[in-house]
Each structure stands twice: as structure tokens, then as C-alpha cells.
Design a protein around this motif. Structure first.
Motif, PDB file in Angstrom:
ATOM      1  N   GLU A  26       0.836  -1.210   0.000  1.00  0.00           N
ATOM      2  CA  GLU A  26       0.000   0.000   0.000  1.00  0.00           C
ATOM      3  C   GLU A  26       0.869   1.258   0.000  1.00  0.00           C
ATOM      4  OE1 GLU A  26      -0.410  -2.523   2.379  1.00  0.00           O
ATOM      5  OE2 GLU A  26      -1.976  -3.480   1.175  1.00  0.00           O
ATOM      6  N   ASP A  27       1.927   1.245   0.825  1.00  0.00           N
ATOM      7  CA  ASP A  27       2.861   2.382   0.852  1.00  0.00           C
ATOM      8  C   ASP A  27       3.478   2.592  -0.532  1.00  0.00           C
ATOM      9  OD1 ASP A  27       2.532   2.754   3.590  1.00  0.00           O
ATOM     10  OD2 ASP A  27       4.330   1.603   4.121  1.00  0.00           O
ATOM     11  N   GLU A  28       3.868   1.487  -1.124  1.00  0.00           N
ATOM     12  CA  GLU A  28       4.518   1.522  -2.429  1.00  0.00           C
ATOM     13  C   GLU A  28       3.637   2.212  -3.472  1.00  0.00           C
ATOM     14  OE1 GLU A  28       5.329  -2.171  -5.222  1.00  0.00           O
ATOM     15  OE2 GLU A  28       6.548  -2.237  -3.406  1.00  0.00           O
ATOM     16  N   VAL A  29       2.397   1.788  -3.564  1.00  0.00           N
ATOM     17  CA  VAL A  29       1.471   2.359  -4.545  1.00  0.00           C
ATOM     18  C   VAL A  29       1.235   3.839  -4.253  1.00  0.00           C
ATOM     19  CG1 VAL A  29      -0.895   2.275  -5.434  1.00  0.00           C
ATOM     20  CG2 VAL A  29       0.376   0.151  -5.058  1.00  0.00           C
ATOM     21  N   ALA A  30       0.994   4.167  -2.986  1.00  0.00           N
ATOM     22  CA  ALA A  30       0.734   5.555  -2.608  1.00  0.00           C
ATOM     23  C   ALA A  30       1.947   6.446  -2.879  1.00  0.00           C
ATOM     24  CB  ALA A  30       0.338   5.630  -1.137  1.00  0.00           C
ATOM     25  N   LEU A  31       3.133   5.952  -2.531  1.00  0.00           N
ATOM     26  CA  LEU A  31       4.341   6.752  -2.734  1.00  0.00           C
ATOM     27  C   LEU A  31       4.619   6.977  -4.221  1.00  0.00           C
ATOM     28  CD1 LEU A  31       6.607   5.280   0.075  1.00  0.00           C
ATOM     29  CD2 LEU A  31       5.791   7.632  -0.097  1.00  0.00           C
ATOM     30  N   PHE A  32       4.420   5.963  -5.041  1.00  0.00           N
ATOM     31  CA  PHE A  32       4.664   6.153  -6.475  1.00  0.00           C
ATOM     32  C   PHE A  32       3.607   7.040  -7.118  1.00  0.00           C
ATOM     33  CE2 PHE A  32       7.910   2.876  -6.196  1.00  0.00           C
ATOM     34  CZ  PHE A  32       8.880   3.457  -6.999  1.00  0.00           C
TER      35      PHE A  32
END
Length: 169
Positions: A26-32
Motif C-alpha cells: 500500500e505504501d509503495e502504490v501511494a508513494l509512487f
């Protein structure tokens, strides 16, 4: 080399990155999403979340403790490249993609220093035995091509051979 200063710098770095949380999907998607909108802070946040992985990868390459700091920095450069080139739409995890870039940067760094990853010592041992046996049997030094052919016959992967060719010559 002042090992006390080196250890203090690394310990301070380790203490600092220990405070960052691990990267979730989830962090990955949000950060990108934020990075794609031009948010530079998101890049820093992503980098910080993956920094522990860089240390873990770097530690597998250390034959000499005084190189650990340099190898960590090279792994960090791999993370920065991965951040610039990663595409969330492809579906694989960023950490897997970054891992590949870290290893590529570290291997290039070590190859430029004519050093070998510890896992390749088995290949070096096999090459040494082949050289010695060939010299005894044929009364001449084995050529590079012959050595590489014999290593491949023994089941050594071509990629392993290519990674250490400069050391085998």
C-alpha cells in the motif's frame, strides 16, 4: 583507516534507518502515485523505507569490513536508479526491482575494483583445480577459452563465469 570513526558513522546510520518503517504494498502504490505527481518528499520517504534492504544486500558482499560503507553507498545508488525507472503498472514489488539494481551497482563497483563476491569463490576454486590438472596433463598453461569451456562443462553458469572473468584471466 580509523575504524572507530568508521564504526561510529555506520552505527549512526544503522540507528537512523532502524527508525523507518518497512515498505508495504500500500505504501509503495501511494508513494509512487505521489512521485508521479512530482512530490520529491515521496522519493525520500520511499528511499528511507528501502534503506534497510540496501544494508542487508551490502552485508552479503563484504569480504573487507572497511568496504561496507562504500558498498552501502553503491547499493543506495541502485535504489535511486530503481526509483527513477520503476513502473508500478508492471505488478511486481518495488523491493524486488530495487534489489536487482542494488546488486547490479555493487557487482559493477566490485568488478571495477577487481574483487569477487564471496559466493563466486567456489568457481575460483574449480578454476584453480582445472588449471593445475591441465598443466600436469598437457605441460602447458590452459587458455582462457579452454578454462571457460571446462567450467561450463562442470555446470558452472555462464553468468557466474562472466561475473568473474577478469579474475580468472
Amino acid at each position: 583507516m580509523n575504524y572507530t570513526v568508521l564504526n561510529n558513522n555506520l552505527n549512526l546510520y544503522f540507528k537512523e534507518i532502524r527508525n523507518f518503517s518497512n515498505l508495504t504494498r500500500e505504501d509503495e502504490v501511494a508513494l509512487f502515485d505521489r512521485i508521479n505527481q512530482g512530490d520529491k518528499y515521496a522519493e525520500t520517504e520511499l528511499f528511507n523505507k528501502v534503506a534497510k534492504l540496501a544494508v542487508a544486500v551490502a552485508k552479503t558482499y563484504t569480504g573487507k569490513p572497511e568496504l561496507l560503507e562504500d558498498i552501502i553507498q553503491v547499493a543506495n545508488m541502485g535504489i535511486l536508479t530503481a526509483i527513477r525507472k520503476y513502473d508500478v503498472a508492471l505488478g511486481y514489488r518495488f523491493s524486488s526491482y530495487a534489489y536487482w539494481w542494488m546488486k547490479a551497482y555493487i557487482n559493477t563497483f566490485l568488478n571495477n575494483m577487481e574483487m569477487v563476491h564471496p559466493s563466486n569463490t567456489q568457481v575460483l576454486d574449480k578454476a584453480k583445480k582445472i588449471r593445475e590438472a591441465f598443466l600436469k596433463t598437457n605441460h602447458r598453461v590452459i587458455s582462457e577459452c579452454e578454462l571457460l569451456d571446462r567450467l561450463e562443462e562442470m555446470g558452472v553458469l555462464v553468468s557466474d563465469v562472466n561475473a568473474i572473468t577478469t579474475v580468472l584471466v
